[in-house]
Design a protein around this motif. Structure first.
Motif, PDB file in Angstrom:
ATOM      1  N   HIS A  45     -29.700  92.506  31.039  1.00 53.38           N
ATOM      2  CA  HIS A  45     -28.868  93.187  32.032  1.00 53.38           C
ATOM      3  C   HIS A  45     -28.925  92.459  33.374  1.00 53.38           C
ATOM      4  O   HIS A  45     -27.891  92.240  34.039  1.00 53.38           O
ATOM      5  N   ARG A  46     -30.126  92.063  33.823  1.00 56.95           N
ATOM      6  CA  ARG A  46     -30.265  91.355  35.079  1.00 56.95           C
ATOM      7  C   ARG A  46     -29.583  89.989  35.042  1.00 56.95           C
ATOM      8  O   ARG A  46     -28.958  89.562  36.014  1.00 56.95           O
ATOM      9  N   ARG A  47     -29.698  89.324  33.908  1.00 58.71           N
ATOM     10  CA  ARG A  47     -29.089  87.991  33.783  1.00 58.71           C
ATOM     11  C   ARG A  47     -27.574  88.094  33.845  1.00 58.71           C
ATOM     12  O   ARG A  47     -26.897  87.275  34.501  1.00 58.71           O
ATOM     13  N   ILE A  48     -27.032  89.096  33.140  1.00 55.29           N
ATOM     14  CA  ILE A  48     -25.573  89.282  33.184  1.00 55.29           C
ATOM     15  C   ILE A  48     -25.133  89.650  34.592  1.00 55.29           C
ATOM     16  O   ILE A  48     -24.079  89.209  35.079  1.00 55.29           O
ATOM     17  N   ALA A  49     -25.921  90.457  35.306  1.00 54.03           N
ATOM     18  CA  ALA A  49     -25.579  90.829  36.687  1.00 54.03           C
ATOM     19  C   ALA A  49     -25.550  89.601  37.580  1.00 54.03           C
ATOM     20  O   ALA A  49     -24.657  89.450  38.437  1.00 54.03           O
ATOM     21  N   ARG A  50     -26.529  88.701  37.410  1.00 54.04           N
ATOM     22  CA  ARG A  50     -26.541  87.483  38.229  1.00 54.04           C
ATOM     23  C   ARG A  50     -25.336  86.612  37.921  1.00 54.04           C
ATOM     24  O   ARG A  50     -24.743  85.994  38.819  1.00 54.04           O
ATOM     25  N   LEU A  51     -24.962  86.554  36.625  1.00 54.62           N
ATOM     26  CA  LEU A  51     -23.774  85.764  36.269  1.00 54.62           C
ATOM     27  C   LEU A  51     -22.521  86.343  36.915  1.00 54.62           C
ATOM     28  O   LEU A  51     -21.641  85.605  37.383  1.00 54.62           O
ATOM     29  N   ARG A  52     -22.444  87.694  36.907  1.00 58.57           N
ATOM     30  CA  ARG A  52     -21.276  88.311  37.517  1.00 58.57           C
ATOM     31  C   ARG A  52     -21.225  88.006  39.019  1.00 58.57           C
ATOM     32  O   ARG A  52     -20.182  87.704  39.579  1.00 58.57           O
ATOM     33  N   GLU A  53     -22.414  88.070  39.677  1.00 57.82           N
ATOM     34  CA  GLU A  53     -22.444  87.781  41.107  1.00 57.82           C
ATOM     35  C   GLU A  53     -22.120  86.324  41.392  1.00 57.82           C
ATOM     36  O   GLU A  53     -21.533  86.002  42.433  1.00 57.82           O
ATOM     37  N   ALA A  54     -22.483  85.426  40.471  1.00 59.45           N
ATOM     38  CA  ALA A  54     -22.205  83.995  40.665  1.00 59.45           C
ATOM     39  C   ALA A  54     -20.755  83.653  40.393  1.00 59.45           C
ATOM     40  O   ALA A  54     -20.319  82.522  40.636  1.00 59.45           O
ATOM     41  N   GLY A  55     -20.026  84.591  39.826  1.00 54.62           N
ATOM     42  CA  GLY A  55     -18.596  84.368  39.595  1.00 54.62           C
ATOM     43  C   GLY A  55     -18.278  83.638  38.325  1.00 54.62           C
ATOM     44  O   GLY A  55     -17.197  83.070  38.192  1.00 54.62           O
ATOM     45  N   GLY A  56     -19.149  83.645  37.369  1.00 51.03           N
ATOM     46  CA  GLY A  56     -18.822  82.989  36.102  1.00 51.03           C
ATOM     47  C   GLY A  56     -20.016  82.243  35.546  1.00 51.03           C
ATOM     48  O   GLY A  56     -21.035  82.080  36.219  1.00 51.03           O
TER      49      GLY A  56
END
Length: 426
Positions: A241-252
Motif C-alpha cells: 500500500h505504501r509503495r503504491i502510494a509513493r508511486l501515485r505521488e511520483a506521478g507514475g
C-alpha cells in the motif's frame, strides 16, 4: 416325564452300583463343602467338586451351568466341550437341559442321551453329547431361596449308569453348591458393574480432558493464524500500500517498478494461500486422506527447503475410503503433528508415512531416522504429543510412540478399528 429311549445296537446296561450309607454320604458332602473353601472362580470350584464326587457319583463329565438372565454359561470338569469353550454365554432356549433351567422339570435323567428326544430339538446346542458320547446323563437344578440359578450335570459314556436312586444325592450336592455359586455370581456381577462404572467415569474424564485440550489447541491455532496474518500478510499488504502510494505521488512508474510490485503481490497472495491451506486441508476434503497426506508431505518438506526427504506408502487396500470425513480430518491432524514434530526436533534425513490394513483395523505409521525422542519428563514442550494422544483417544484409536525397531529414530503408530461406526459420519 418322557420315557428313556435306547439306541439301536447299544451295549448291555451297566450293572447297578453299590449304594453308600447315609453317614458316608454325609462325610463326602462335608468334603465337598470343604473343597469349595477359598475357590474364588467358577472353574476352580467345579474342578475341586469333581475330584471329591468321583468316588460317590462317578462321571466322565461334570458341569455347572450358571444362568445370567436369558443366557447361561457352563464350567466343566473331566471332558471339556463347546458348552464351556464358547467365547460368549449361550441362550437358554438352545440348552439341551432348558427344561430344568426354566423350571419345567424337577430333574432330568437319561440312560441314552444320544437318542433321548428331550435333549434334541430345533436349535438345540446338543452336539457335545455326540462328540463326547455322553450317554448317561443326570441333571438337577441349583436353587437359592426358590430361584433357579443354574444346574448341576453329571454324565457317563456308559449307558444306563444313573438311576432314580442317584437323584436325592445329586440334589444334596446341588444344595451345597448353589449358595456358593450364587455368591460367586453376585461377586462377579458386582465386579463387572464396578469395572463398567469406572470405565464410564474414565471415558467421561477423558472426554472432558480431550474437549479442554482441543479447545486450548483451537485457541492457540486461532492465535497462530492471527499472528501469521499480522506478521506476514498484513505487513506485506501494508508495504505494498505504501509503495503504491509513493508511486501515485511520483506521478507514475516504469515497467521495472510495476513488475516488482506485481511479484511482491503474488508472493503475498501465495503466503496467504499457505495460511488458508494449513487451516483448511482442501486436498484432504476433495480427494481423501491418502492424497491429503501426500500433498502435505510435499508442501511441508519439499517446499520448506529443509532438505528432508520423504516417502509415502498407501497399503490400506481402499480402507481409507470407508472413513467418515471428521475421522479423516482427525487422523490427518495427527499425522500432520507427528511429521512437524519430527521435522522440527528430530533432525531427520527421511520421514516416512505408511497406511496399511491389518485385518479389521487401519494402521498408520510415521517413521523418521532422526535423533530419537525424549521422555515426557525430559520434554520442555509436550503439547504436540498430548494433542496427538487426545485426538487418537477421542476417535477410539490406539496410539504409541517409541524408538524404531532398529533403534534409529522414532516411530509413531496409530491403530484404528474399522467398525461400522467409523465408516459413518461421527
Amino acid at each position: 416325564m418322557s420315557p428313556i429311549v435306547a439306541s439301536a445296537h447299544a451295549p448291555a446296561p451297566t450293572p447297578r452300583r453299590r449304594r453308600l450309607g447315609n453317614e458316608t454320604l454325609f462325610r463326602h458332602l462335608i468334603r465337598v463343602s470343604q473343597a469349595l473353601a477359598g475357590r474364588l472362580e467358577f472353574q476352580a470350584a467345579i474342578q475341586a467338586v469333581s475330584d471329591e464326587l468321583a468316588a460317590i457319583l462317578p462321571h466322565d463329565h461334570l458341569d455347572v451351568c450358571i444362568l445370567r438372565q436369558d443366557l447361561h454359561i457352563a464350567y466343566e470338569a473331566g471332558a471339556h466341550t463347546d458348552w464351556s469353550l464358547s467365547a460368549h454365554p449361550l441362550p437358554v432356549e438352545g440348552s439341551p437341559i432348558r427344561a430344568v433351567l426354566l423350571g419345567q422339570e424337577p430333574y432330568l435323567i437319561s440312560g441314552d442321551a444320544l437318542a433321548d428326544p428331550r435333549f434334541h430339538f430345533a436349535g438345540a446346542f446338543a452336539h457335545p453329547i455326540f462328540n463326547e458320547n455322553l450317554q448317561s446323563r443326570l441333571h438337577v437344578p441349583l436353587l437359592v431361596r426358590g430361584e433357579i440359578i443354574g444346574a448341576l450335570s453329571c454324565s457317563k459314556r456308559a449307558r444306563d449308569f444313573y438311576d432314580e436312586g442317584d437323584i436325592p444325592f445329586a440334589r444334596h450336592v446341588a444344595d451345597v453348591l448353589a449358595p456358593y455359586f450364587y455368591a460367586l455370581r453376585s461377586a462377579e456381577e458386582a465386579s463387572r458393574l464396578a469395572i463398567e462404572e469406572a470405565e464410564g467415569r474414565a471415558r467421561e474424564d477423558a472426554l472432558r480432558e480431550g474437549a479442554l485440550r482441543l479447545t486450548e489447541e483451537l485457541e492457540r491455532e486461532r492465535q497462530r493464524i492471527g499472528m501469521d496474518l499480522h506478521d506476514l500478510t498484513l505487513a506485506d499488504l501494508t508495504r505494498l500500500h505504501r509503495r503504491i502510494a509513493r508511486l501515485r505521488e511520483a506521478g507514475g512508474a516504469g515497467p521495472d517498478v510495476l513488475e516488482a510490485v506485481e511479484a511482491e503481490l503474488a508472493r503475498t497472495i501465495g503466503g496467504l494461500r499457505e495460511i488458508i491451506d494449513d487451516a483448511r486441508p482442501n486436498i484432504l476434503q476433495l480427494f481423501g486422506l491418502a492424497e491429503g497426506i501426500e500433498d502435505f508431505l510435499g508442501r511441508a518438506l519439499d517446499g520448506s527447503g529443509s532438505g528432508i526427504g520423504w516417502a509415502f506408502h498407501d497399503l490400506s487396500a481402499g480402507a481409507i475410503d470407508q472413513l467418515s470425513e471428521p475421522l479423516r480430518v482427525a487422523l490427518f491432524r495427527i499425522v500432520q503433528e507427528a511429521v512437524n514434530n519430527a521435522a522440527h526436533h528430530a533432525e531427520p534425513s527421511l520421514i516416512e508415512v505408511e497406511l496399511r490394513r491389518e485385518g479389521d483395523a487401519l494402521s498408520i505409521d510415521i517413521r523418521d531416522d532422526g535423533i530419537g525422542f525424549a521422555s515426557l519428563a525430559q520434554r520442555k514442550r509436550v503439547g504436540g504429543l498430548r494433542n496427538m494422544q487426545t485426538r487418537a483417544r477421542l476417535v477410539g484409536a490406539g496410539f504409541q510412540i517409541g524408538r524404531r525397531a532398529d533403534r534409529r529414530g522414532t516411530l509413531v503408530s496409530l491403530q484404528l478399528p474399522l467398525t461400522e461406526g467409523h465408516g459413518s459420519a461421527a
